[in-house]
Design an enzyme around this catalytic site. Structure first.
Site, PDB file in Angstrom:
ATOM      1  N   TYR A 161     -22.796 -10.347 -93.745  1.00  0.00           N
ATOM      2  CA  TYR A 161     -22.155 -11.660 -93.869  1.00  0.00           C
ATOM      3  C   TYR A 161     -23.257 -12.708 -93.745  1.00  0.00           C
ATOM      4  O   TYR A 161     -24.398 -12.459 -94.106  1.00  0.00           O
ATOM      5  CB  TYR A 161     -21.071 -11.760 -92.788  1.00  0.00           C
ATOM      6  CG  TYR A 161     -20.163 -12.951 -92.863  1.00  0.00           C
ATOM      7  CD1 TYR A 161     -19.620 -13.371 -94.071  1.00  0.00           C
ATOM      8  CD2 TYR A 161     -19.824 -13.655 -91.708  1.00  0.00           C
ATOM      9  CE1 TYR A 161     -18.771 -14.460 -94.128  1.00  0.00           C
ATOM     10  CE2 TYR A 161     -18.969 -14.741 -91.747  1.00  0.00           C
ATOM     11  CZ  TYR A 161     -18.452 -15.149 -92.963  1.00  0.00           C
ATOM     12  OH  TYR A 161     -17.614 -16.228 -93.005  1.00  0.00           O
ATOM     13  N   LYS A 176     -16.440 -11.459 -97.180  1.00  0.00           N
ATOM     14  CA  LYS A 176     -15.338 -12.030 -96.386  1.00  0.00           C
ATOM     15  C   LYS A 176     -14.280 -10.974 -96.089  1.00  0.00           C
ATOM     16  O   LYS A 176     -13.757 -10.900 -94.965  1.00  0.00           O
ATOM     17  CB  LYS A 176     -14.697 -13.196 -97.148  1.00  0.00           C
ATOM     18  CG  LYS A 176     -15.519 -14.459 -97.173  1.00  0.00           C
ATOM     19  CD  LYS A 176     -15.363 -15.241 -95.891  1.00  0.00           C
ATOM     20  CE  LYS A 176     -16.204 -16.499 -95.920  1.00  0.00           C
ATOM     21  NZ  LYS A 176     -16.091 -17.280 -94.672  1.00  0.00           N
TER      22      LYS A 176
END
Length: 569
Positions: A110, A181
């Site tokens: 991420y 995500k």
């Protein structure tokens, strides 16, 4: 389509998995592959004999091996690619590995490393993930949705790749943001990865480097705008929600000119959410609430300067303004607590403003008596000098904007200044926490957008809270999905904020970090999910019976990475 079926016992627990796949077809299906963890009986039944080494492993043994391989790589991008290849090969093992090493690996899959992966998308492209819907395909969106892999979908993260992190228009590379995500949804919120899908809306790109790059895999066309864009988005939303009436639609990294319009148009019609505005706003507001508690100053008495008045900055301001009104201020009084700046300086009534910035424009008369370096450009130094803010938030992607002069000037007027350099990736942060503590003599209350190591200042270690929206969106999504919410209301977001703030270590120690440790994020996500689901029920927005206990509904919705027995189906 999926070629397996999960069989549960009367209590809802998974008993076994049925599938018709055999041999290499089974090994090449990431959602089903167990590698050397297939038992001898399963190898016989599914024609796997000779296709795997002899030894039968446990999931934990596989995790240990993958962790060793992970540490053989020396760059963050290399580690990101390695983990994504593992995800392509064996999803259960991927999620088990990362969940056991979340603090170490979340910044790799991420932010901030995903920004590099987005930029390298066309060069590093491997196994396709999710769906790509081009503007050229606008008349066959239904057929594309029918080509999806999961038959049932609870959640999608959708992007058009125009405003990726702090690196701007990345075109079709934005799909890596949607993929990342959704990984975070599973790792931090327990969302079932068998029931979601990432989607890239390819509406072109204005990035000339990409348009001129012979390796670029997206539609080689300037971005469509205006009515063409709006009609395309509407066709997509209408088709998506017709196919999946209860879907939770998460928008991510859409350009600021479109993001708010999309949210305004659909938020009361479908269950939708914008990660940049609402997710970032919830976590930032939680940090502000906890910071106000640590500072000893009531929220209504704070003066807030936000450097960066785009989607994220104004989204944060909106959340705080709404909270001030909940505290008893009227709208005018709440807005008077804010000073927002963009690249042209302080937003004033004479500035060229976008509609969502207008409420925060200061009247020129508000600047009467100010000492200004350049009256035609009221910069951050001018604002801090004259406003004497108690809270300084950065969403500008201007590295080092919170310099020593500005921070020392702020700290001279405030006992415990709240300073939040939130820009991603790390290289674009407005300040380094180590400098902030030094310039404020250890008094600053800090939250950052990117991960930073703990700081030792005068023989005391300070863990730096990362205002990572991973503390918000997985729980919000989990709660909305478990409750089958019709849409996401402002009160549901406020419930999420309060629940996250209640998890702050500051509640026990005013010198503690503003947010829990990343290792505690699943606990925080459960509390956020419960608050969101119960608030949805209070507002009559749920589509499950009132007799259903929300805690049970959330637990049954959540997913954990584990291997189950396989049977021929």
């Amino acid at each position: 389509m999926f070629e397996f079926k999960i069989i549960r016992d009367p209590e809802g627990k998974i008993n076994h998995v049925e599938t018709s796949l055999t041999g290499n077809d089974l090994l090449n299906t990431a959602k089903l592959n167990k590698g050397c963890a297939f038992t001898l009986e399963e190898r016989e039944a599914f024609h796997l004999n000779g296709l795997l080494p002899t030894h039968v492993e446990t999931l934990d043994q596989q995790v240990a091996r993958m962790h060793m391989q992970f540490h053989e790589l020396h760059t963050n991008l290399g580690k990101n690619i390695y983990l994504n290849v593992l995800h392509d090969y064996n999803e259960t093992l991927f999620y088990k590995l990362v969940s056991q090493h979340l603090v170490e690996m979340l910044p790799i899959i991420y932010t901030p490393t995903v920004g590099e992966a987005v930029q390298q998308f066309s060069l590093e492209h491997r196994k396709p993930k999710g769906l790509y819907i081009s503007y050229q395909d606008r008349n066959r969106i239904d057929k594309i949705l029918n080509n999806r892999v999961p038959p049932e979908v609870d959640l999608t993260v959708v992007t058009d790749g125009e405003a990726v992190l702090g690196i701007g228009d990345q075109g079709i590379g934005g799909i890596n943001i949607s993929v990342a995500k959704l990984m975070v949804y599973t790792l931090c919120g327990g969302i079932n990865p068998h029931r979601f899908i990432p989607i890239q809306l390819d509406v072109g790109t204005n990035n000339q480097h990409l348009l001129n790059d012979p390796m670029y895999l997206g539609w080689r066309h300037e971005r469509i705008t205006g009515q063409e864009y709006d009609d395309f988005i509407d066709a997509f939303v209408q088709t998506l929600t017709k196919t999946f009436p209860d879907i939770f639609l998460h928008w991510e990294d859409v350009g600021r000119d479109n993001a708010r319009n999309i949210l305004t148009r659909y938020r009361d019609k479908i269950c939708t959410f914008n990660g940049d505005m609402q997710g970032t706003g919830v976590v930032a507001l939680s940090c502000v609430l906890s910071g106000a508690h640590a500072s000893g100053i009531p929220l209504r008495d704070h003066r807030m300067v936000i450097f960066g008045a785009g989607t994220a900055g104004v989204g944060i301001a909106d959340q705080i303004s709404s909270t001030l009104q909940r505290c008893g201020l009227n709208e005018k009084e709440a807005l008077a607590r804010f000073w927002l700046l963009d690249k042209n300086g302080l937003l004033t009534s004479q500035s060229s403003l976008l509609p969502f910035q207008t409420p925060y424009a200061r009247n020129v008369s508000d600047l009467h008596g100010w000492q200004l370096i350049n009256p035609d450009h009221v910069n951050l130094y001018d604002v801090v000098k004259n406003v004497k803010p108690t809270i300084l938030i950065g969403c500008s992607t201007v590295a080092g904007a919170f310099n020593e002069d500005i921070i020392r000037m702020m700290a001279a007027e405030v006992e415990r200044p709240i300073i939040m350099p939130l820009s991603n990736p790390t290289s674009l942060a407005e300040a380094n926490p180590e400098d902030l503590l030094k310039w404020t003599q250890g008094k600053a209350i800090i939250a950052t957008g990117s991960p930073f190591p703990a700081v030792n200042y005068e023989n005391r270690w300070y863990r730096i809270a990362q205002s990572n929206n991973a503390f918000a969106f997985p729980g919000i999504g989990l709660g909305a999905i478990a409750a089958k919410a019709k849409h996401v209301s402002d009160n549901m977001l406020w419930a999420a904020t309060k629940a996250l703030s209640a998890c702050s270590p500051v509640a026990q120690d005013k010198m503690a970090p503003l947010l829990p440790k990343l290792s505690e994020i699943k606990m925080a996500s459960f509390q956020v999910a419960l608050a969101v689901a119960e608030q949805a029920r209070m507002e009559g927005l749920t589509q499950i019976p009132d007799s259903v206990d929300m805690k049970d509904a959330i637990r049954k919705t959540a997913w954990e990475p584990a291997y189950y027995p396989y049977r021929k189906g």
